[in-house]
Design an enzyme around this catalytic site. Structure first.
Site: not given
Ligand code: NOJ
Length: 763
Positions: A287-288
């Site tokens: 994820d980010y």
């Protein structure tokens, strides 16, 4: 002759299958050869470059911003880009990749979550439709539009089971149930990827957030998860697995800690479960800045956490550039092997191959398609139809609804005159200016004989800072800073001239979604005071409730005569609300998640275990029983609940046999009658309980559902087949088994209101 024909048909089927298999094997060996040969030419830096995912230049869901993107692309240091759209921009960026030494194309991804420019209802709402073909179509339309705008990868479906309404991201998934969640996960993947990922109108799905993100402690976003394997395998894993089985091309690792090891660095999760047990062959993206965040979790510096994430099975690093900047050093120091880099690189290249990008890097860059295939009339129509299927009628005393298309309707409340709050969270491509407000939507459907008036009535929240934080990303709702009573008085003036009041209350769209957890899941107090004043007028009041989560609306459920829960319905939310308010469409949505009486009951879900001291059904407080002093164990509205403008009658459950032999099926049937005056759709739900198990089993588990349309007075027999497979669960050794013994089957209109019958699974 007949026999001959049959043999011929069987022969043809077998041959076609063999042919299809041969074709698939040939295709995959072509891919192997291609990727192998390409990788033999790649330097270590270029291989690491493939593992690097950057943004198109803007931060999206964190503070990291990618810099020098074009130079990095030209140097072969970027595998994919996200949050860049339009064929022009994507073509230009892909051209930069074509200038790199080996001309390896990039993938272009985005959060296409519930539609693209044509926005469909939020995922939780879609789940409330229980309409799988319709849900699949929303993903198909989203893929069509996104691919027409240059994209080939979406960070969807989000399939995290969520049983804690405080968690803001409950809005992004399908609710609390593994069976419903799995069915939806499967059709979403099918909708995005179609049957051929290399077509230019299909896009690669990314199942997220792997795993258990919906179980964060206290419903606080990004928080810790500590969970038994029983619960993981039986309740939380099934939708991810269903999406993998449906062929999802990629998986996103979740932010959360899992029993001491965050998902991004969790080898057991990403390699043992995902690859070895489930046979996943696509690639995993973090994820980010998920890799970098492992440092804050306490796993070491950027080099250490990057090595750990890669070794665990995270193939691509989203935005953080930890892989780009440290992996080479880790190879030199023996912390990461070349084989591990090769493996991750191969998986990313294979995804590009499957998408057909090596054959044509610009295949998604058609200006013509962008002009003709986005926000088409047909897509908007699909969005309106979809939205109307998602609304849940929670109460309708004295048949206040549907409304007549005459007289004056006063729309009152902070959600009544806002465009950007209608589409819901995670609608990054929405053109919010074209979305009709509720006033406009109602006007459009009502026609010329209805006068629609409006007043704000109250702010979204009394606290201006809370309102600001709840209306980010352009979701503003104007504030009236006069004393509260003055604002209410203005509304009362408008209400006094109306025949009906439509109270547009609840949450703004950014009160749910990422980093939007709440400890108080009521309608904000200032809105409640407005509602009380409106009810005092004695006029009929319909509460149109906007929400991205189950709200605790006990008081409203007692005092307001009609409540229509409309979630956030997308681009056509308000025309669809009009359709339902006036009865052009009969509501048929059913809750995919339990509505609690108050936040203290959370987590509350229907498929709970019984405990050793259960409260007898219908009971409230009993000393030394599993209950509360101050509130009953009952939900306010149970899972699967939803009313209609008609009524349905259920007959008794009839079983074709009370004994089920392994390998065989039995059939459970009820007759369902539309006993009201209008045509309506009913979601018939089948639940099963395993009465005696080697481990404790839930009191009820959804195992089947059908959405049935009936004319007034019409009766249909609704049947469900039950096989041994429907009775399987993961036992203490995590073996997926069905245990012979006694079972109950329940069929009904929601998880609480069911008829039952007993059967046995034989040895
Ligand atoms: C963070 C979110 O958790 C995830 O759902 C999303 O796909 C990425 N950011 C990319 O925007």
């Amino acid at each position: 002759m007949k026999l001959f024909k049959l043999i011929f048909i069987l022969f043809t089927i077998v041959n076609l299958n063999v042919f299809a298999q041969k074709k698939a094997t040939a295709k995959s060996s072509q891919m192997d050869q291609f990727v192998k040969s390409l990788m033999s030419k790649m330097t270590v830096e270029e291989k690491i470059g493939q593992l690097n995912l950057l943004t198109g230049g803007e931060a999206t869901t964190g503070s990291a911003v990618s810099t020098d993107v074009e130079q990095k692309i030209a140097a072969g240091k970027v595998g994919g880009i996200f949050s860049l759209t339009t064929p022009e921009k994507i073509r230009k960026t892909q051209e930069a990749a074509m200038k790199s030494r080996l001309k390896i194309p990039m993938i272009f991804g985005q959060d296409v979550i519930h539609g693209y420019k044509t926005v469909f209802p939020i995922p939780l709402a879609l789940a409330a439709s229980w309409d799988l073909p319709m849900i699949e179509n929303t993903a198909r339309v989203a893929a069509q539009e996104a691919s027409a705008d240059g994209l080939n990868w979406t960070f969807s479906p989000m399939v995290d089971i969520a049983r804690d309404a405080r968690w803001g991201r409950i809005s992004e998934g399908s609710g609390e149930d593994p069976f419903l969640g799995s069915a939806i996960a499967k059709v979403m993947v099918k909708g995005y990827q179609g049957d051929d990922l290399s077509k230019n109108n299909t896009i690669m799905a990314c199942v997220k957030h792997f795993a258990l993100y919906g179980a964060v402690e206290a419903g606080r976003d990004y928080n810790t998860v500590d969970m038994s394997k029983d619960r993981m395998y039986n309740d939380y894993f099934p939708p991810y697995k269903a999406a993998i089985d449906a062929g999802a091309g990629s998986v996103m690792a979740s932010f959360n800690d899992i029993n001491g090891i965050p998902a991004t660095a969790n080898k057991w999760l990403l390699t043992d479960v995902l690859r070895k047990q489930w046979g996943f062959t696509g690639f995993v993206v973090s994820d980010y800045t998920g890799v970098n965040e492992l440092s804050a979790h306490g796993l070491g510096n950027l080099q250490q956490v990057s090595a750990r994430a890669l070794v665990a099975g995270t193939d691509m690093d989203m935005v953080g550039e930890g892989y780009l900047t440290t992996l080479k050093k880790s190879i030199a120091e023996g912390k990461v092997t070349m084989a591990q880099i090769d493996n991750a690189c191969r998986l990313v290249l294979e995804a590009k191959y499957k998408l057909g990008l090596f054959a044509d890097p610009f295949k998604y860059c058609s200006e013509e398609r962008a002009k003709t295939e986005i926000s088409t009339e047909a897509n908007l129509k699909a969005a309106r139809n979809a939205a109307a299927q998602t609304f849940v009628l929670l109460k309708n005393e004295n048949n206040i609804l549907p409304l007549k298309k005459t007289g004056t309707i006063a729309v009152i409340g902070p959600l009544g005159n806002t465009k950007p709050n209608m589409v819901g969270t995670w609608a990054v491509n929405a053109n919010m200016d074209i979305v009709p407000t509720l006033v406009e939507g109602i006007e459009q459907v009502a026609g010329k004989d209805v006068k629609v008036t409006y007043a704000l009535g109250s702010n979204l929240t009394a606290d201006s800072v809370l309102q600001k934080n709840s209306t980010m990303f352009g979701r503003d709702i104007p504030r009236d800073n006069r004393p509260e009573q003055d604002v209410i008085n203005d509304a009362l003036k408008v209400a006094s001239k109306a025949d009906v009041i439509v109270a547009a209350l609840g949450e703004s769209s950014e009160m749910s979604g990422e980093a939007s957890s709440r400890t108080d899941i009521d309608i904000p107090e200032v809105q409640k005071r407005l509602l009380a004043a409106l009810l005092k007028t004695g006029k009929p009041v319909v509460l149109v409730l906007f929400t991205g989560r189950p709200l605790a609306i006990k008081e409203e459920s007692e005092t307001v005569p009609a409540i229509l829960n409309v979630w956030f319905g997308g681009t056509e939310a308000t025309t669809a609300i009009g359709d339902v308010l006036f009865g052009d469409v009969n509501p048929s949505g059913k809750l995919p998640v339990t509505f609690p009486q108050n936040v203290g009951q959370v987590p509350i879900y229907y498929a709970h275990k019984n405990t050793g001291r259960p409260l007898p059904a219908g009971g409230w407080f009993s000393k030394f029983k599993s209950n509360y002093l101050d509130v009953s164990n009952d939900p306010l509205y149970p899972f699967g609940f939803g009313l209609s403008y008609t009524t349905f009658n259920y007959g008794e459950v009839k079983l074709s046999n009370i004994s089920l032999n392994p390998g065989k099926t039995i059939t459970a049937t009820v007759s369902l009658t539309n006993t009201g005056k209008v045509v309506g759709k009913e979601v018939v739900q089948m639940y099963i309980r395993d009465l005696v198990g080697s481990t404790t089993r839930p009191v009820k588990e959804l195992k089947g559902f059908q959405k049935i349309s009936l004319n007034p007075g019409e009766t249909k027999e609704v049947s469900f087949k039950i096989s041994e497979d429907d009775l399987k669960f993961y036992n203490a050794d995590l073996k997926y088994v069905a245990e012979p013994g006694d079972f109950k089957v329940f069929i009904g209109t929601n998880s609480s209101d069911v008829k039952e019958a007993d059967f046995k699974l034989l040895k």
